[in-house]
Structure formats: C-alpha cells, structure tokens
Design a protein around this motif. Structure first.
Motif, mmCIF file in Angstrom:
data_model
loop_
_atom_site.group_PDB
_atom_site.id
_atom_site.type_symbol
_atom_site.label_atom_id
_atom_site.label_comp_id
_atom_site.label_asym_id
_atom_site.label_seq_id
_atom_site.Cartn_x
_atom_site.Cartn_y
_atom_site.Cartn_z
ATOM 1 N N GLN A 215 13.904 33.461 -26.432
ATOM 2 C CA GLN A 215 14.529 34.041 -27.497
ATOM 3 C C GLN A 215 15.918 34.316 -27.372
ATOM 4 O O GLN A 215 16.864 34.063 -28.307
ATOM 5 N N HIS A 216 16.267 34.910 -26.278
ATOM 6 C CA HIS A 216 17.632 35.351 -26.045
ATOM 7 C C HIS A 216 18.699 34.571 -25.333
ATOM 8 O O HIS A 216 19.822 34.527 -25.857
ATOM 9 N N ASP A 217 18.264 33.781 -24.460
ATOM 10 C CA ASP A 217 19.042 32.962 -23.609
ATOM 11 C C ASP A 217 19.390 31.677 -24.073
ATOM 12 O O ASP A 217 20.300 30.925 -23.729
ATOM 13 N N VAL A 218 18.610 30.925 -24.625
ATOM 14 C CA VAL A 218 18.531 29.614 -25.073
ATOM 15 C C VAL A 218 19.752 29.233 -26.036
ATOM 16 O O VAL A 218 20.601 28.337 -25.690
ATOM 17 N N PRO A 219 20.362 30.259 -26.890
ATOM 18 C CA PRO A 219 21.580 30.088 -27.687
ATOM 19 C C PRO A 219 22.676 30.163 -26.319
ATOM 20 O O PRO A 219 23.688 29.404 -27.127
ATOM 21 N N MET A 277 22.200 30.367 -17.197
ATOM 22 C CA MET A 277 21.523 29.360 -17.560
ATOM 23 C C MET A 277 22.137 27.958 -17.262
ATOM 24 O O MET A 277 21.758 27.053 -17.746
ATOM 25 N N THR A 278 23.035 28.005 -16.302
ATOM 26 C CA THR A 278 23.521 26.668 -15.847
ATOM 27 C C THR A 278 22.515 26.114 -14.891
ATOM 28 O O THR A 278 22.409 24.862 -14.354
ATOM 29 N N VAL A 279 21.639 26.964 -14.720
ATOM 30 C CA VAL A 279 20.405 26.549 -13.956
ATOM 31 C C VAL A 279 19.518 25.220 -14.893
ATOM 32 O O VAL A 279 19.148 24.282 -14.400
ATOM 33 N N CYS A 280 19.919 25.487 -16.073
ATOM 34 C CA CYS A 280 19.393 24.255 -17.165
ATOM 35 C C CYS A 280 20.471 23.202 -17.186
ATOM 36 O O CYS A 280 20.053 22.109 -17.575
ATOM 37 N N LYS A 281 21.807 23.524 -16.945
ATOM 38 C CA LYS A 281 22.780 22.478 -16.937
ATOM 39 C C LYS A 281 22.594 21.371 -15.897
ATOM 40 O O LYS A 281 22.855 20.375 -16.224
ATOM 41 N N VAL A 282 21.912 21.883 -14.767
ATOM 42 C CA VAL A 282 21.551 20.801 -13.653
ATOM 43 C C VAL A 282 20.672 19.837 -14.207
ATOM 44 O O VAL A 282 20.909 18.712 -14.169
ATOM 45 N N TRP A 297 26.721 31.085 -32.828
ATOM 46 C CA TRP A 297 25.745 31.835 -31.624
ATOM 47 C C TRP A 297 26.423 32.987 -31.083
ATOM 48 O O TRP A 297 27.295 33.082 -30.634
ATOM 49 N N LEU A 298 26.022 34.050 -31.450
ATOM 50 C CA LEU A 298 26.743 35.453 -30.948
ATOM 51 C C LEU A 298 26.267 35.503 -29.596
ATOM 52 O O LEU A 298 25.299 35.515 -29.104
ATOM 53 N N ALA A 299 27.761 35.631 -29.029
ATOM 54 C CA ALA A 299 27.761 35.899 -27.341
ATOM 55 C C ALA A 299 27.043 37.239 -27.239
ATOM 56 O O ALA A 299 27.402 38.309 -27.834
ATOM 57 N N PRO A 300 26.273 37.597 -26.195
ATOM 58 C CA PRO A 300 25.766 38.820 -25.706
ATOM 59 C C PRO A 300 26.855 39.946 -25.580
ATOM 60 O O PRO A 300 26.885 41.203 -26.266
ATOM 61 N N TRP A 301 28.122 39.514 -25.024
ATOM 62 C CA TRP A 301 29.104 40.290 -24.911
ATOM 63 C C TRP A 301 30.186 40.832 -26.132
ATOM 64 O O TRP A 301 30.716 41.813 -26.200
ATOM 65 N N ASP A 302 29.607 39.944 -26.966
ATOM 66 C CA ASP A 302 30.386 40.207 -28.444
ATOM 67 C C ASP A 302 29.442 41.020 -29.278
ATOM 68 O O ASP A 302 30.178 41.464 -30.538
#
Length: 314
Positions: A215-219, A277-282, A297-302
């Motif tokens: 839910q949270h990290d795919v964006p 999530m660069t673990v997925c970029k591999v 896509w709203l970044a968490p830090w924003d």
C-alpha cells in the motif's frame, strides 16, 4: 514533566516535534548540532551530551541509528550511567539488539531509573503526522508514567516486559523486508507477462497479497525515488540484527538470508544512501524493465502535520 530527546534524524526530529506540539518542555541533543535547530526554533533547549539531557529531564526519549550508538548514549564517557538515574525514565525507540538492550536497561534500572522500550514501525510520514505505532515493553508502572509522552508521538501497543519491544520490531521488519524484496519480483513478472504496474497494484490491494509495504511503498517505485527517507544502510543494519536474533533462537532463516543478500546487492549497486525500495530496482534493471507510472505520487517526507497544514506551513 520535562522531556529530553536524543537523536534528531529523519524520524527522531519529527517525533520530537510532536512531543513539543503536545506542550511538553524539552531538552534535545544530537551529535550533529545543526540537527537541533528545528527543535530549538520551537522552544526546546539544546544540551551538550546525553548525561546533560538526562540531568535536565524527567523522561528521556532516544532514537539513534543502532546498537553501537545507543550503547554510547548509555555507557559512554558522557552517557546516562555517569550520573544518577534515580527517578528518571528512559524511553528507547531505537531498532536494536534485545540482548544488548536488556543489559543496558538493567544497568539503568540498577541506578534508580525506569526503562521502557518503544521501537516504532511506520515511515517518516507517520512520524510527521504523529501516528507512529510503537511496540512498548516495560513494567506497568513505568509505561503508565511515560504514556503521555509516547502517545504524543502515536499509538502505544503493549508487548509485555522490557525487551519484547525490540523483538516485536525486529520480526516486524523481517516480514517488511522480505515482502519489499518479493514485490520487485512480482511486479516485474507481472509486467513481462502483460500486466501493467498500476493495474497490478490496484488489483493486489485488498487481496491476500496486501500489506503496508504494498500500500505505502509501491508508489515510491512508480515515482522512481525508491524512498531514500529509509536508506539501504538502515535496512542492512536491521537485517543483520534479525539474523543475529534468529541465530540466538536457533530458527531457520533461509528466506531472511536471501532477502539480506538481495539488499546487500542493492547497496553495492546503488549505494547505502539509496532508498529501501531499490531492492526492487535490482530486478527491474536485470530484466531491463522500468516500473515508472506517471502520476502525482506524494513522497512520504512531503506529508504535512495537520497543525502545520491549517497554518499554511509547508
């Protein structure tokens, strides 16, 4: 009640700001003096060492990188144990070794203090909003004494005696990291087989494969930044602690070890400051596939705290 806070990184700074918003007087410390600026700007007083924070506070909250750093806070040259701990409470939110932390807590308690462990789960947006989930261990009396401070930062979930909070946090992160690594494989497989990433994401949510990570990290994958607010360096620290705990308990750990190896590879390719999530970029790069999806896509830090949103602060 005067609250001290040690460790004003991405998560700690925002957690401390919520304690201050709740009206507590505060004393703060970080090894990087500039990290105290956001808190001193809203009335917190700067300190010169962990011992200085403890001496000037009733409750001290700590949230540092890991075991080595928290041991220094407690046992170091200017640490807690160099002064009286009588009548003081220590709430630790660091992701750390249960074995080490139980030893540190016993030493703090022997000098008259009340230790509570409260490691957090969630991302930087939860820290900003003040709705982090905290796995809280300690005696009933100690937990009740610090409850107002913890609840200023989010939700308190009792897990039993001191030390259980660290255990809960580690096995929580174990599942989180395994799922994060698996998501990359699933998304790339789906796209290569003709199912576009945004459609995949929409239909997965709410089903048997759903999770906070999905839910949270795919964006962050869609946006291409992979969420650097939680870097690979922290992921590797956590996975090392998880494997250490599994070795201590004699638990089989093939899935965890494979996940750890995947995160190590992500760190080697993209650097330790790259997002979790660069673990997925591999998997993306090895398949020569891009999982970018256009959108706002709203970044968490924003994310903005409700009080700041009403005041028009960004």
């Amino acid at each position: 009640m005067i609250v001290g806070f040690i460790g004003l990184g991405t998560m700690g700074r925002n957690a401390a700001l919520n304690i201050r918003r709740a009206g507590f007087e505060m004393v703060v410390y970080d090894i990087r003096p500039q990290s105290m600026d956001a808190l001193t700007a809203v009335g917190a007083l700067p300190a010169t060492s962990p011992a200085d924070v403890l001496e000037r506070s009733d409750v001290v909250v700590t949230m540092v990188f890991g075991p080595r750093e928290i041991e220094q806070v407690v046992r170091g040259e200017n640490g807690f144990l160099t002064i009286s701990c009588a009548g003081k409470y220590w709430v630790d939110m660091t992701t750390s070794s249960p074995k080490l932390m139980r030893a540190l807590a016993a030493e703090f308690q022997a000098k008259g203090g009340g230790p509570v462990d409260a490691p957090v789960t969630g991302s930087v947006d939860a820290a900003i909003r003040g709705d982090m989930t905290m796995f809280v261990g300690g005696t009933d009396a100690d937990v009740e004494a610090v409850r107002p401070v913890i609840e200023a930062m989010g939700e308190l979930r009792r897990v039993g005696p001191y030390g259980n909070g660290y255990v809960a946090k580690l096995v929580n992160n174990q599942l989180w990291k395994i799922h994060a690594a698996a998501i990359g494989e699933a998304m790339v497989t789906a796209k290569l087989a003709g199912l576009e990433p945004e459609v995949w994401w929409r239909v997965m949510k709410g089903g048997a494969a759903d999770s906070f990570v999905l839910q949270h990290d795919v964006p962050s994958i869609f946006a291409g930044h992979y969420d650097p607010s939680f870097p690979i360096a922290l992921c590797l620290k956590d996975l090392g602690l998880i494997e250490e705990l599994m070795t201590e308990t004699g638990t089989r750990n093939e899935l965890t070890r494979a996940t750890h190896d995947r995160f190590k590879l992500a760190g080697e390719r993209y650097g330790l400051s790259a997002g979790e999530m660069t673990v997925c970029k591999v998997i993306e790069d090895d398949a020569n596939v891009a999982l970018r999806v256009a959108g706002d896509w709203l970044a968490p830090w924003d994310v903005v705290h409700a009080a700041d949103s009403k005041a028009g602060v960004r």
